[in-house]
Every structure is written in C-alpha cells, then in structure tokens.
Design a protein around this motif. Structure first.
Motif, mmCIF file in Angstrom:
data_model
loop_
_atom_site.group_PDB
_atom_site.id
_atom_site.type_symbol
_atom_site.label_atom_id
_atom_site.label_comp_id
_atom_site.label_asym_id
_atom_site.label_seq_id
_atom_site.Cartn_x
_atom_site.Cartn_y
_atom_site.Cartn_z
ATOM 1 N N SER A 1 57.365 -20.030 -2.737
ATOM 2 C CA SER A 1 57.938 -19.543 -4.003
ATOM 3 C C SER A 1 56.958 -19.719 -5.156
ATOM 4 N N THR A 2 55.680 -19.480 -4.876
ATOM 5 C CA THR A 2 54.628 -19.575 -5.882
ATOM 6 C C THR A 2 54.361 -18.191 -6.462
ATOM 7 N N PRO A 3 54.523 -18.036 -7.772
ATOM 8 C CA PRO A 3 54.277 -16.722 -8.382
ATOM 9 C C PRO A 3 52.814 -16.315 -8.235
ATOM 10 N N PHE A 4 52.593 -15.021 -8.049
ATOM 11 C CA PHE A 4 51.240 -14.485 -7.961
ATOM 12 C C PHE A 4 51.273 -13.004 -8.280
ATOM 13 N N LEU A 5 50.099 -12.437 -8.399
ATOM 14 C CA LEU A 5 49.973 -10.995 -8.588
ATOM 15 C C LEU A 5 48.762 -10.531 -7.807
ATOM 16 N N PHE A 6 48.739 -9.244 -7.535
ATOM 17 C CA PHE A 6 47.611 -8.648 -6.830
ATOM 18 C C PHE A 6 46.688 -7.972 -7.832
ATOM 19 N N ALA A 7 45.407 -7.971 -7.531
ATOM 20 C CA ALA A 7 44.408 -7.222 -8.282
ATOM 21 C C ALA A 7 43.791 -6.225 -7.312
ATOM 22 N N THR A 8 43.754 -4.978 -7.714
ATOM 23 C CA THR A 8 43.179 -3.946 -6.857
ATOM 24 C C THR A 8 42.796 -2.730 -7.674
ATOM 25 N N ALA B 1 49.189 -14.167 0.543
ATOM 26 C CA ALA B 1 50.400 -13.761 -0.173
ATOM 27 C C ALA B 1 51.640 -14.255 0.564
ATOM 28 N N ASP B 2 51.646 -14.156 1.879
ATOM 29 C CA ASP B 2 52.791 -14.632 2.663
ATOM 30 C C ASP B 2 53.011 -16.130 2.464
ATOM 31 N N MET B 3 51.936 -16.896 2.426
ATOM 32 C CA MET B 3 52.068 -18.341 2.187
ATOM 33 C C MET B 3 52.618 -18.613 0.784
ATOM 34 N N LEU B 4 52.179 -17.839 -0.200
ATOM 35 C CA LEU B 4 52.689 -18.011 -1.561
ATOM 36 C C LEU B 4 54.164 -17.651 -1.634
ATOM 37 N N PHE B 5 54.576 -16.582 -0.935
ATOM 38 C CA PHE B 5 55.996 -16.223 -0.863
ATOM 39 C C PHE B 5 56.800 -17.387 -0.299
ATOM 40 N N GLU B 6 56.339 -17.953 0.802
ATOM 41 C CA GLU B 6 57.052 -19.050 1.464
ATOM 42 C C GLU B 6 57.202 -20.257 0.554
ATOM 43 N N LYS C 1 60.731 -15.038 -12.486
ATOM 44 C CA LYS C 1 61.006 -15.275 -11.074
ATOM 45 C C LYS C 1 59.834 -14.842 -10.205
ATOM 46 N N THR C 2 59.775 -15.390 -9.028
ATOM 47 C CA THR C 2 58.713 -15.048 -8.096
ATOM 48 C C THR C 2 58.952 -13.666 -7.530
ATOM 49 N N PRO C 3 57.912 -12.960 -7.130
ATOM 50 C CA PRO C 3 58.088 -11.641 -6.537
ATOM 51 C C PRO C 3 58.781 -11.747 -5.188
ATOM 52 N N ILE C 4 59.377 -10.665 -4.766
ATOM 53 C CA ILE C 4 60.036 -10.656 -3.468
ATOM 54 C C ILE C 4 59.423 -9.577 -2.597
ATOM 55 N N ARG C 5 59.458 -9.816 -1.289
ATOM 56 C CA ARG C 5 59.014 -8.817 -0.335
ATOM 57 C C ARG C 5 60.189 -7.942 0.039
ATOM 58 N N LYS C 6 59.913 -6.743 0.474
ATOM 59 C CA LYS C 6 60.955 -5.844 0.934
ATOM 60 C C LYS C 6 61.747 -6.542 2.034
ATOM 61 N N GLY C 7 63.050 -6.612 1.872
ATOM 62 C CA GLY C 7 63.906 -7.242 2.855
ATOM 63 C C GLY C 7 64.233 -8.692 2.552
ATOM 64 N N ASP C 8 63.501 -9.334 1.631
ATOM 65 C CA ASP C 8 63.794 -10.720 1.269
ATOM 66 C C ASP C 8 64.926 -10.753 0.253
ATOM 67 N N MET D 1 46.187 -15.054 -8.764
ATOM 68 C CA MET D 1 45.841 -13.657 -8.695
ATOM 69 C C MET D 1 45.043 -13.459 -7.408
ATOM 70 N N LEU D 2 45.495 -12.516 -6.584
ATOM 71 C CA LEU D 2 44.829 -12.230 -5.317
ATOM 72 C C LEU D 2 44.213 -10.845 -5.337
ATOM 73 N N ASP D 3 42.955 -10.764 -5.008
ATOM 74 C CA ASP D 3 42.329 -9.467 -4.791
ATOM 75 C C ASP D 3 42.809 -8.985 -3.426
#
Length: 99
Positions: free
Chosen positions: A22-29, A15-20, A66-73, A1-3
C-alpha cells in the motif's frame, strides 16, 4: 516514481510489491498512459519530458491521497486529501497543472 521501461525489462514487479505494501507511487514514461499494461491503468502517470508543475501535482497526490489500485483490486479505504474535506484537516492540495 517508477520508470516503466528499464531497457529490456519493465518495472511492473516493483509496482506489484508497492501495491502489496500500500505504498503510493506513480509511473514515468514517454508513452503516457497508453504505454501501460491494462492492470496498471489506474496508476498516475508522469509523461516525459518531465515538467515541474505536473511533477509537483503527482508527487503531492501520491503523499496525500489514497494508493493506486490495479484492475480487479478492491479500492483502499484511505480517503483522498485532495477531495472532500481533506483541506479542512490542515492538508492542502494544489490541483492546478500549471503555475
């Protein structure tokens, strides 16, 4: 979980490193999904102040789906256990946001 907001910085590089990886995560805000940059809109968000049921839901989703995806991935090939026949393979997922 990332603030998302870390004082004068944002957690997007992590978050970019986690995407690379393929580590699941979520944002807290406290700003909700509208507080995210466009590239991160598909990432699950836990709104502050935290509540137990949504936290449980999102963490369960992070470790079973599944892991989240970024726009365009490209979408990852790992199926989500909370959809389809995931429960039939011995995995369960509670989608109810409240108890």
């Amino acid at each position: 979980m990332l603030d998302v907001n870390l004082g004068d910085a944002r957690s997007y590089p992590v978050a970019d490193m986690l995407f690379e990886r393929s580590t699941p995560f979520l944002f807290a805000t406290g700003y909700g999904r509208q507080g995210l940059e466009a590239a991160y809109q598909a990432v699950p968000v836990l709104q502050k102040p935290y509540q137990a049921a949504p936290l449980e839901h999102l963490l369960t989703h992070a470790v079973t789906c599944k892991t989240p995806i970024r726009k365009g991935d490209a979408a990852p090939a790992v199926p989500c256990a909370c959809q389809g026949d995931g429960a039939s393979k011995g995995r369960t997922f509670r989608a109810d946001p409240v108890r």
